[in-house]
Write an enzyme that holds these catalytic residues in place. Structure first.
Site, mmCIF file in Angstrom:
data_model
loop_
_atom_site.group_PDB
_atom_site.id
_atom_site.type_symbol
_atom_site.label_atom_id
_atom_site.label_comp_id
_atom_site.label_asym_id
_atom_site.label_seq_id
_atom_site.Cartn_x
_atom_site.Cartn_y
_atom_site.Cartn_z
ATOM 1 C CE LYS A 1 -2.713 7.678 7.590
ATOM 2 N NZ LYS A 1 -3.287 6.462 7.064
ATOM 3 C CE LYS B 1 -3.232 3.009 0.640
ATOM 4 N NZ LYS B 1 -3.967 3.512 -0.515
HETATM 5 N N1 LIG Z 1 -10.120 8.409 1.612
HETATM 6 C C1 LIG Z 1 -9.439 7.709 0.739
HETATM 7 O O1 LIG Z 1 -9.495 7.959 -0.467
HETATM 8 C C2 LIG Z 1 -8.577 6.554 1.187
HETATM 9 C C3 LIG Z 1 -8.148 5.649 0.209
HETATM 10 C C4 LIG Z 1 -7.364 4.550 0.592
HETATM 11 C C5 LIG Z 1 -7.001 4.390 1.924
HETATM 12 N N2 LIG Z 1 -7.407 5.316 2.850
HETATM 13 C C6 LIG Z 1 -6.999 5.067 4.259
HETATM 14 O O2 LIG Z 1 -8.159 4.528 4.899
HETATM 15 C C7 LIG Z 1 -8.192 4.938 6.269
HETATM 16 C C8 LIG Z 1 -9.517 5.669 6.544
HETATM 17 O O3 LIG Z 1 -9.568 6.788 5.677
HETATM 18 P P1 LIG Z 1 -10.875 7.713 5.530
HETATM 19 O O4 LIG Z 1 -10.640 8.535 4.320
HETATM 20 O O5 LIG Z 1 -12.090 6.899 5.695
HETATM 21 O O6 LIG Z 1 -10.660 8.648 6.813
HETATM 22 P P2 LIG Z 1 -11.738 9.434 7.718
HETATM 23 O O7 LIG Z 1 -12.953 9.788 6.954
HETATM 24 O O8 LIG Z 1 -10.930 10.514 8.376
HETATM 25 O O9 LIG Z 1 -12.147 8.331 8.812
HETATM 26 C C9 LIG Z 1 -11.258 7.969 9.843
HETATM 27 C C10 LIG Z 1 -11.969 7.022 10.791
HETATM 28 O O10 LIG Z 1 -11.086 6.745 11.908
HETATM 29 C C11 LIG Z 1 -11.790 7.052 13.134
HETATM 30 N N3 LIG Z 1 -10.807 7.457 14.154
HETATM 31 C C12 LIG Z 1 -9.785 8.339 14.017
HETATM 32 N N4 LIG Z 1 -9.081 8.411 15.171
HETATM 33 C C13 LIG Z 1 -9.688 7.568 16.047
HETATM 34 C C14 LIG Z 1 -9.429 7.188 17.391
HETATM 35 N N5 LIG Z 1 -8.382 7.696 18.076
HETATM 36 N N6 LIG Z 1 -10.263 6.299 17.982
HETATM 37 C C15 LIG Z 1 -11.301 5.762 17.304
HETATM 38 N N7 LIG Z 1 -11.605 6.070 16.019
HETATM 39 C C16 LIG Z 1 -10.790 6.959 15.395
HETATM 40 C C17 LIG Z 1 -12.739 8.157 12.745
HETATM 41 O O11 LIG Z 1 -13.747 8.296 13.728
HETATM 42 P P3 LIG Z 1 -14.631 9.666 13.770
HETATM 43 O O12 LIG Z 1 -15.689 9.482 12.718
HETATM 44 O O13 LIG Z 1 -15.138 9.706 15.156
HETATM 45 O O14 LIG Z 1 -13.675 10.796 13.464
HETATM 46 C C18 LIG Z 1 -13.255 7.612 11.411
HETATM 47 O O15 LIG Z 1 -14.173 6.565 11.614
HETATM 48 C C19 LIG Z 1 -6.942 5.803 6.487
HETATM 49 O O16 LIG Z 1 -5.918 4.982 7.002
HETATM 50 C C20 LIG Z 1 -6.595 6.275 5.080
HETATM 51 O O17 LIG Z 1 -5.220 6.579 4.949
HETATM 52 C C21 LIG Z 1 -8.204 6.367 2.523
#
Ligand SMILES: NC(=O)c1ccc[n+]([C@@H]2O[C@H](COP(=O)([O-])OP(=O)(O)OC[C@H]3O[C@@H](n4cnc5c(N)ncnc54)[C@H](OP(=O)(O)O)[C@@H]3O)[C@@H](O)[C@H]2O)c1
Length: 291
Positions: free
Chosen positions: A239, A171
């Site tokens: 990150k 990844k």
């Molecule tokens: N977005 C993309 O296009 C994409 C593509 C591939 C991979 N990713 C990866 O996938 C992962 C999620 O991405 P996302 O875009 O879905 O991010 P996001 O919308 O910011 O969601 C992050 C999630 O993590 C939770 N979280 C963060 N800190 C926490 C903590 N200390 N305790 C418990 N829950 C916590 C958040 O809860 P809350 O809702 O309460 O904040 C939310 O459910 C990341 O690792 C990212 O790098 C993202």
């Protein structure tokens, strides 16, 4: 059908969990901010108020969280998953974390008799919604094969790389290319703007040329329109760049270009662009150019 838990209903996790619910799996969900679970309730998912309750109800638990510290936060403590799960529970962590972090989490859960796959994804919110993500898997191959049907509800392209942490390494390689393409596009557009060119015209020319990858096609409109609603928040790419540089350092690999891009994203995040799409790195470059 196995009982599935899902923790982390953000931009990616929400639609991925919805695909699991639509496929008919009995689904228990938790999110730190419970309101984000609302759309899943209509699909029959059960919302609980602690990760422990997710583990109590699930044979397999998927996590899609911001980073490794978030994964560790939902695993540990009296309300954490490990307090509620049975030996034999399978944890599929789909968050983007470093291979070293994934191995550390893997040994922590193995000490309780759990099994774990690291299964981060490529593709953004669109593929998360239509179930066409790429899934990069590390861990025991038999566990992967046993979970293939569930993973296929979220992704179309499944790749098995080897032991725990291998998916995480793959990844980071993917996101390295994603970051460098978008940083390159942003520098080109900033130079074009500084040179007095019409960005719409430059955009049309780029789209007609061989450099118009699918990613460039997706992000160029954001730069031309100077509008960056988050599909992949800049804070997460920042990150990931840190994880690439740290992993390369640990392995003795040189990533001179990625290290520079990491610094650029550090500046963009410090400037307040962390919640915007990562293509907003263009804003940072435009400011640096005095535009
Ligand atoms: N977005 C993309 O296009 C994409 C593509 C591939 C991979 N990713 C990866 O996938 C992962 C999620 O991405 P996302 O875009 O879905 O991010 P996001 O919308 O910011 O969601 C992050 C999630 O993590 C939770 N979280 C963060 N800190 C926490 C903590 N200390 N305790 C418990 N829950 C916590 C958040 O809860 P809350 O809702 O309460 O904040 C939310 O459910 C990341 O690792 C990212 O790098 C993202």
């Amino acid at each position: 059908m196995q009982r599935v838990g899902f923790i982390g209903l953000g931009l990616m996790g929400g639609p991925m969990a919805a695909n699991i619910a639509r496929a008919g799996y009995p689904l228990t969900v938790y999110n730190r901010t419970p309101a984000k679970a609302e759309p899943l309730l209509a699909l029959g998912a059960r919302l609980v108020s602690t990760p422990r309750e997710v583990a109590q109800s699930s044979q397999t638990i998927v996590t899609m969280l911001a980073d490794a510290s978030a994964v560790e936060a939902v695993l540990s403590g009296p309300d954490g998953m490990l307090a509620g799960g049975q030996a034999g529970t399978v944890l599929i962590d789909m968050s983007t974390v470093a291979p070293e972090q994934s191995r550390r989490i893997g040994s922590g859960v193995a000490a309780q008799g759990w099994l774990m796959l690291d299964a981060p994804v490529f593709g953004s919110t669109g593929p998360a919604k239509d179930g066409s993500l790429g899934i990069l898997v590390g861990g025991d191959e038999e566990v992967f094969e046993a979970q293939r049907a569930l993973l296929e509800k979220m992704g179309k392209h499944l790749f098995y790389f080897g032991p725990q942490g291998s998916g995480a390494t793959a990844k980071l390689c993917f996101n390295l290319m994603v970051a460098s393409q978008v940083a390159g596009l942003a520098e080109a557009m900033s130079l074009a703007a500084k040179g007095g060119l019409d960005l719409e015209q430059v955009g049309r020319a780029i789209l007609a040329s061989p450099v118009a990858s699918v990613l460039v096609q997706r992000k160029i409109g954001n730069m031309v329109g100077n509008d960056f609603p988050a599909a992949f928040p800049l804070k997460h790419m920042h990150k990931d760049l840190g994880l690439m540089v740290g992993t390369a350092h640990a392995l003795g690999a040189a990533l001179p270009v990625t290290a520079s891009i990491h610094q650029l994203f550090s500046a963009a995040r410090a400037r307040g662009y962390g919640e915007e799409d990562f293509a907003a790195v263009f804003r940072m470059l435009a400011e640096m150019a005095g535009l």
